[in-house]
Design a protein around this motif. Structure first.
Motif, PDB file in Angstrom:
ATOM      1  N   SER A 206      21.209  18.562 -64.746  1.00 15.66           N
ATOM      2  CA  SER A 206      19.949  18.562 -64.015  1.00 15.66           C
ATOM      3  C   SER A 206      20.090  19.267 -62.672  1.00 15.66           C
ATOM      4  O   SER A 206      19.242  20.084 -62.283  1.00 15.66           O
ATOM      5  CB  SER A 206      19.479  17.116 -63.798  1.00 15.66           C
TER       6      SER A 206
ATOM      7  N   ARG B 203      23.341  14.293 -65.041  1.00 16.81           N
ATOM      8  CA  ARG B 203      23.050  14.612 -63.639  1.00 16.81           C
ATOM      9  C   ARG B 203      23.557  16.007 -63.261  1.00 16.81           C
ATOM     10  O   ARG B 203      22.899  16.736 -62.537  1.00 16.81           O
ATOM     11  CB  ARG B 203      23.658  13.553 -62.718  1.00 16.81           C
TER      12      ARG B 203
ATOM     13  N   VAL C 144      18.682  11.942 -58.898  1.00 15.89           N
ATOM     14  CA  VAL C 144      18.316  10.532 -59.077  1.00 15.89           C
ATOM     15  C   VAL C 144      17.761  10.280 -60.475  1.00 15.89           C
ATOM     16  O   VAL C 144      18.097   9.282 -61.115  1.00 15.89           O
ATOM     17  CB  VAL C 144      17.280  10.116 -58.003  1.00 15.89           C
ATOM     18  N   ALA C 145      16.870  11.174 -60.936  1.00 21.11           N
ATOM     19  CA  ALA C 145      16.207  10.978 -62.231  1.00 21.11           C
ATOM     20  C   ALA C 145      16.377  12.226 -63.088  1.00 21.11           C
ATOM     21  O   ALA C 145      15.471  13.058 -63.181  1.00 21.11           O
ATOM     22  CB  ALA C 145      14.729  10.662 -62.013  1.00 21.11           C
TER      23      ALA C 145
ATOM     24  N   GLY D 203      16.435  12.636 -66.260  1.00 23.77           N
ATOM     25  CA  GLY D 203      15.747  12.674 -67.540  1.00 23.77           C
ATOM     26  C   GLY D 203      16.717  12.703 -68.699  1.00 23.77           C
ATOM     27  O   GLY D 203      17.707  11.969 -68.734  1.00 23.77           O
TER      28      GLY D 203
ATOM     29  N   ARG E 204      10.048  16.972 -67.427  1.00 28.68           N
ATOM     30  CA  ARG E 204      11.424  17.388 -67.154  1.00 28.68           C
ATOM     31  C   ARG E 204      12.096  17.834 -68.442  1.00 28.68           C
ATOM     32  O   ARG E 204      12.893  18.780 -68.453  1.00 28.68           O
ATOM     33  CB  ARG E 204      12.216  16.254 -66.508  1.00 28.68           C
TER      34      ARG E 204
ATOM     35  N   TRP F  63      15.796  14.544 -56.281  1.00 29.51           N
ATOM     36  CA  TRP F  63      15.201  13.802 -57.391  1.00 29.51           C
ATOM     37  C   TRP F  63      15.842  14.202 -58.722  1.00 29.51           C
ATOM     38  O   TRP F  63      15.953  13.381 -59.633  1.00 29.51           O
ATOM     39  CB  TRP F  63      13.692  14.024 -57.435  1.00 29.51           C
TER      40      TRP F  63
END
Length: 331
Positions: free
Chosen positions: A248, A245, A238-239, A241, A56, A235
């Motif tokens: 992402s 958020r 949620v994640a 990296g 990511r 995702w």
């Protein structure tokens, strides 16, 4: 190379690279800084991919480099050149990046459909809840096949395309909820399992697979691609990296717009197969062969061409196709 240490040490510099690339006017010093950071970050991305493959963090850095590279390319390019780059680089790369999510959606759907089928087969009394014996027999003997010739070829292809494109759009648009995609997949899987069970109970299980196969190979794959794209954006939330958020979601969202374009194109092709091929009185090897060829076209496009585009540094996002690359200039 220690991935965590690299992220800690260089994350702020990567953010700065992206900020410079997005800035409308740059001073002379900022132009020099952008070029220097671009060169340094390119080296780091190469080392990152060599050591860890796709990550990511690597995707995030690739997006920043792509933005910066767009500032070096000068005036906007011819629209035909941009379209060529889109269909040979951005689109296949975006489809390639959701390949594992697509596979997961496919395996989940197949598992639910198989369980639904075997549950009904093992408990024949369940058929009574699906309809009367006469209605189920009518469905197995006539309605299932008759559905494909209910409308003219062009009208049926348009109806199928519209319905499937709507399902795919929902998966991508509402994927961030984390619930919508599984619900859609379960509904479709249960429908497949129940139809197979009804036809199987009346000795026509072969009819189910024969009539689904020509168009279903590509059609279902596109539903899985859309579902995988929706799950991926969930995702990303949620994640995230090394990114926030919102960053992402924004980065993955731009790529998923491209995925939506791709699913629309290939769903149009599957609609043509369903409208003009499935219903024909041709030998089944020919009809299924056409469907398999359509699926093969997608797999070559998404996996081979897409993999090559990703290895060349393509992100699959839309930021390079907003009317042409921007010129670097001092304000």
């Amino acid at each position: 190379m220690d991935l965590e240490a690299l992220i800690t040490a260089r994350s702020a510099d990567w953010q700065r690279l992206g900020a410079l690339a997005r800035r409308r006017n740059l001073t002379g010093a900022e132009i020099d800084e952008l070029i220097t950071r671009y060169q340094d970050s390119s080296t780091e991305l190469s080392a990152l991919r060599t050591s860890y493959g796709e990550t990511r963090e690597g995707e995030f850095l690739s997006v920043q480099l792509s933005r910066a590279r767009g500032r070096f390319t000068g005036a906007g390019r011819n629209i035909l050149v941009l379209l060529g780059a889109f269909f040979t680089m951005a689109l296949p790369a975006a489809l390639y990046r959701v390949r594992w999510w697509t596979l997961g959606a496919a395996l989940f759907t197949i598992a639910v459909a198989a369980l639904s089928y075997w549950w009904i087969v093992a408990n024949p009394e369940i058929l009574g809840f699906l309809g009367s014996e006469a209605a189920l027999e009518q469905y197995a003997e006539e309605d299932f096949v008759g559905y494909y010739s209910e409308f003219s070829e062009s009208s049926f292809a348009a109806r199928v395309f519209t319905n499937n494109a709507w399902i795919a759009a929902q998966c991508i648009a509402f994927g961030i909820t984390g619930l919508w995609v599984p619900v859609v997949l379960v509904q479709n899987a249960l429908g497949l399992g129940q139809s197979a069970a009804v036809l199987g109970a009346h000795g026509h299980l072969d009819v189910f697979f024969l009539w689904i196969a020509p168009h279903g190979l590509l059609e279902l794959t596109m539903v899985f691609v859309a579902a995988g794209a929706g799950l991926r954006i969930f995702w990303a939330w949620v994640a995230p990296g090394a990114k926030t958020r919102m960053q992402s979601l924004a980065d993955d969202g731009r790529a998923l717009i491209v995925v939506a374009i791709g699913t629309t194109i290939f769903l149009f092709i599957s609609g043509l197969v369903e409208g003009f091929v499935t219903r024909q009185d041709w030998p089944w090897p020919i009809k299924i062969g056409i469907g398999a060829a359509a699926l093969g076209l997608y797999l070559v496009y998404a996996l081979w061409l897409g993999g090559r585009a990703v290895r060349a540094g393509e992100t699959g996002a839309l930021e390079k196709f907003d009317g042409g690359a921007q010129r670097v200039y001092a304000g």
